[in-house]
Motif scaffolding. Structure first.
Motif, PDB file in Angstrom:
ATOM      1  N   ALA A 173       1.088  -1.275   0.064  1.00 41.16           N
ATOM      2  CA  ALA A 173       0.034  -0.064   0.095  1.00 41.16           C
ATOM      3  C   ALA A 173       1.014   1.270   0.081  1.00 41.16           C
ATOM      4  CB  ALA A 173      -0.945   0.098   1.355  1.00 41.16           C
ATOM      5  N   THR A 203      -3.389  -1.771  -2.412  1.00 46.08           N
ATOM      6  CA  THR A 203      -4.330  -1.160  -1.957  1.00 46.08           C
ATOM      7  C   THR A 203      -3.839   0.616  -1.855  1.00 46.08           C
ATOM      8  OG1 THR A 203      -3.543  -1.180   0.302  1.00 46.08           O
ATOM      9  CG2 THR A 203      -5.293  -3.010  -0.606  1.00 46.08           C
ATOM     10  N   SER A 386      -7.641  -0.988   4.456  1.00 43.53           N
ATOM     11  CA  SER A 386      -6.906  -1.725   3.197  1.00 43.53           C
ATOM     12  C   SER A 386      -7.306  -2.961   3.094  1.00 43.53           C
ATOM     13  CB  SER A 386      -5.269  -1.791   3.350  1.00 43.53           C
ATOM     14  OG  SER A 386      -4.720  -0.446   2.898  1.00 43.53           O
TER      15      SER A 386
END
Length: 454
Positions: A173, A203, A386
């Motif tokens: 992420a 994410t 996420s």
């Protein structure tokens, strides 16, 4: 029945494990600090559960499963070739695929990434979601770089990293220096190389291409939700409280926004140059324009509001407050700052950044009876959302803002309950550091034992 450890075995084991880490990772102070803080908390659990000692779970948990270091060559706008170093530490996958952000900042090195990955393992366990712990990044600095330069760097970075990723393997992420722009370039290159639209591999994506509502706000919102729960446990709330937030990036801005929505007055924000104080309450629209739209400096706030004051350099924790939300960087709040905050009437601290409070400062807060929410619990909202983004990607679904925000709020309340009840069970009521560390450790350790010697 769980076997009891002879008195002192837990202490001896944690001392031995830390001694080994001191010897093997002597050049990684942040990693050693993070491990030491966890090991101190685990002694009661190890005394109560001899099987953790016998199975060497602690030694295995402190060693990453995989550490990846690679070269990232790219070309700047002048046509010169630049070379940076890339990292991905896949720390623990007992609970699920490795999950954790990518940080682009000149300070990034292996020790920083290991500390973040170690913390992430416990943080992810506390969310209750099936995700393991990992972290990565590069010493590349996106500040001052054109979009084209950032794109070329991200494409080169992903060209190497993609072989280690997958929605069931490792799911990065964003983090410091990695926002939606960088995630877009990284995802585009991943898609191009693999010829798959594998939304769940990253994410923090844009809403048009698999992103989740609330992901941008999640870490800041979640930190304030956790602080709210700490106050509720004392029959108090945020309404009317005076709040200071360090930083002025994504986490700080949305922590300030949620605190204000819940009735608090946020009076100060900062950046690397200094801090601004507005006793009437920080105008967050002005801050967003300065920081997000124009990448300016926080001192420009005075151009909008002459009622405010700006302190060049200095320490934001000199500003009196009841709630402190350190949301900037590691080890930003030291013992001296903690003593100042306590003298000025501090009630609670929620760590929006990763390990922003030094161990000496944590002790000051503990001795003074200040509620302290450690980062692995208080800032778990980002990775929790996420995880919710991964759920939406897996089901080809998209949830609306209010529903996702409610899920986030519920997760943070559950984390608070878990930390509080664990601390109580181990004889340390109100000690969220101990509660978070033991609760996260037990969940990961039990799973590792179930899976054999891994």
């Amino acid at each position: 029945m769980t076997a009891q450890s002879p008195n002192g075995d837990g202490l001896r084991l944690t001392a031995k494990v830390f001694s080994d880490i001191e010897r093997r990772d002597a050049d990684q102070p942040e990693f050693r600090q993070a491990v030491h803080e966890v090991l101190e908390s685990l002694e009661p659990a190890l005394e109560r559960h001899a099987d953790y000692i016998d199975d060497r779970v602690l030694e295995r948990l402190c060693e990453p499963e995989r550490q990846i270091i690679f070269r990232v060559p790219w070309t700047d706008d002048a046509g010169d070739i630049r070379v940076n170093r890339g990292f991905r530490v896949e720390f623990n996958s007992a609970l699920g695929p490795y999950k954790g952000g990518l940080r682009f900042h000149p300070s990034v090195d292996l020790g920083i990434v290991k500390f973040l990955g170690f913390e992430q393992t416990f943080k992810n366990a506390l969310t209750g979601l099936p995700i393991g712990g990992g972290k990565g990044g590069s010493d590349f600095d996106p500040k001052g770089r054109s979009d084209a330069e950032v794109m070329r760097f991200c494409q080169s970075f992903m060209t190497e990293l993609h072989r280690h990723l997958g929605e069931y393997t490792d799911v990065p992420a964003g983090d410091v220096g990695v926002g939606r722009r960088e995630i877009g370039y990284l995802f585009g290159q991943y898609k191009r190389i693999t010829n798959r639209y594998e939304s769940g591999v990253l994410t923090g994506k844009g809403l048009n291409w698999g992103g989740s509502q609330v992901r941008t706000e999640a870490t800041g919102y979640g930190t304030v939700y956790f602080v709210r729960e700490m106050l509720r446990s004392r029959g108090e709330d945020l309404d009317g409280r005076r709040v200071v937030v360090s930083g002025s990036g994504n986490v700080a801005i949305y922590a300030a926004q949620k605190a204000a929505e819940l009735g608090a007055t946020v009076v100060a924000l900062s950046d690397s140059g200094g801090y601004v104080v507005d006793d009437s309450g920080i105008d967050l629209d002005a801050v967003r324009d300065i920081k997000e739209a124009r990448s300016g400096r926080i001192k420009e706030y005075l151009d909008r509001h002459n009622r405010a004051r700006y302190v060049d350099g200095g320490n934001i924790w000199d500003v009196p407050c009841e709630i402190a939300l350190p949301c900037a960087t590691q080890n930003e709040l030291d013992r001296t700052a903690a003593e100042t905050l306590v003298r000025n009437g501090l009630v609670a601290v929620g760590e929006g950044a990763n390990m922003p409070t030094t161990p000496e400062a944590v002790k000051v807060f503990s001795d003074a009876g200040v509620r302290f929410g450690p980062g692995k619990a208080a800032n778990a909202g980002g990775v929790a959302t996420s995880g919710l983004e991964m759920q939406q990607n897996a089901s080809r679904d998209s949830w609306h803002f209010d529903y996702t925000d409610k899920r986030l709020s519920d997760i943070m309340a559950d984390i608070h309950t878990m930390c509080s009840e664990t601390a109580e069970a181990y004889g340390a009521p109100g000690n969220y550091v101990l509660g978070a560390n033991i609760a996260g450790f037990i969940k990961v350790a039990d799973t590792m034992r179930d899976l054999g010697v891994i």
